[in-house]
Design an enzyme around this catalytic site. Structure first.
Site: not given
Length: 347
Positions: A10, A37-38, A128, A159, A212, A234, A241, A314
């Protein structure tokens, strides 16, 4: 020392690889884990290729000292027991454990000592947007006592991980070719647009992302008297950010005094000279370790108010770097059972 990265493929997992290598983190062996998958993918680290192993419920973490996890809250919850069973310290980048009372939520510049008490073997990395804000606010709080924070965030698509980056890139290409942009990741088109909606809406009409920031800030600062309200947006930026932050303090802080305090604060770079058009920009913060602060000015609508503009990468400080700095703090304090070792940690 043996270190693992869970979610190696990722965006944050890839940043872990870069940060560990750049900072010459004192590990002897690195193990990468991922999904079906990875699994089998290979990534270079210190000149060698490492193959991603499939994350499974087994004893693969038996000899691991530190595990950086960034594969989502569901994966963190499912595999936490496997990861910590034999004593590995799990530094988790998801939201799975942040508000658990027996899991420290740590930003090293603010509350490094909290990482010492981790009864479950887990240390949580904050959100973040929270990380960069508290790096800038904690030094001011220590001096003047922050009582209220009003923050509006302008958050990059990274993000949302690689899928957010791909969505913005795809939509821009489609629009330049006079095609209708496909909307898959976000509730609305993100290209050339701003969306005041990050994560799900809650019963109080705030989003989960906004709450959060409210709860994490209080936990990190260890002060329930700090009141926070947030609006998270966003924006069509790939990395970095940005935050517009207004604070109200117990005692008066002039803009000049605030600049002087922040200039000495760990992890902070003051970049603030409006007459020369000097203020932090997301494009300048991308790839950098520091949290940048500018546009520091007094709010004359309240007795003890300040405004500022805070920018950070971020994926770096907001995720991978913060987690690695936590691990560096554990190494520095020799809390991993790693003995007879000379360790050089980049400050």
């Amino acid at each position: 020392m043996k270190v693992a990265i869970v979610g190696a493929s990722g965006a944050v997992g890839q940043e872990f690889l870069r940060v560990l290598e750049e900072r010459n983190f004192p590990l002897d062996e690195l193990v990468l884990f991922g999904s079906t998958r990875s699994a089998g993918s290979k990534y270079k680290f210190r000149g060698k290729e490492i193959e991603v192993k499939l994350l499974q419920h087994n004893d693969d973490f038996k000899d691991i000292d530190i595990a950086f996890t960034s594969a989502g809250a569901g994966t963190s919850k499912e595999f936490a027991e496997d990861i910590t069973r034999y004593g590995a310290v799990m530094i988790d980048n998801s939201s799975a454990f942040r508000m658990d009372k027996d899991v420290p939520l740590v930003v090293p510049e603010c509350n490094a000592a909290d990482a010492l008490e981790r009864p479950r073997g887990i240390i949580a990395n904050p959100n973040c947007s929270t990380i960069q804000m508290v790096v800038a606010l904690k030094p001011l709080h220590d001096v003047a006592g922050i009582r209220r924070v009003v923050v509006s965030t302008y958050q990059a698509v990274s993000g949302s991980g690689q899928k957010g980056i791909s969505e913005l890139e795809t939509q821009v290409r489609q629009m330049f070719n006079l095609k209708e942009p496909e909307v898959n990741v976000y509730p609305h088109r993100i290209a050339f647009n701003c969306i005041p909606h990050i994560d799900v809406f809650l019963e109080n009409d705030y989003t989960k992302e906004e709450m959060k920031m409210v709860h994490e800030t209080v936990k990190i600062m260890r002060d329930p008297n700090v009141k926070v309200t947030a609006t998270c947006v966003r924006v069509p930026v790939f990395y970095g950010h940005s935050e517009s932050v207004n604070i109200e303090t117990e005692r008066k802080l002039s803009a000049k005094e605030a600049r002087a305090i922040l200039a000495q604060a760990p992890g902070v770079q003051v970049y603030d000279n409006p007459s020369e058009k000097m203020y932090p920009l997301a494009v300048d913060a991308a790839g950098e370790d520091a949290t940048y602060v500018g546009r520091i000015r007094e709010d004359d609508t309240i007795p003890n108010g300040l405004n500022m503009w805070i920018v950070a990468d971020n994926i770096r400080k907001g995720a991978a770097l913060n987690a690695v700095q936590i691990a560096e703090e554990l190494v520095r304090r020799d809390l991993l059972g790693v003995k007879d070792r000379t360790v050089f940690i980049k400050k």
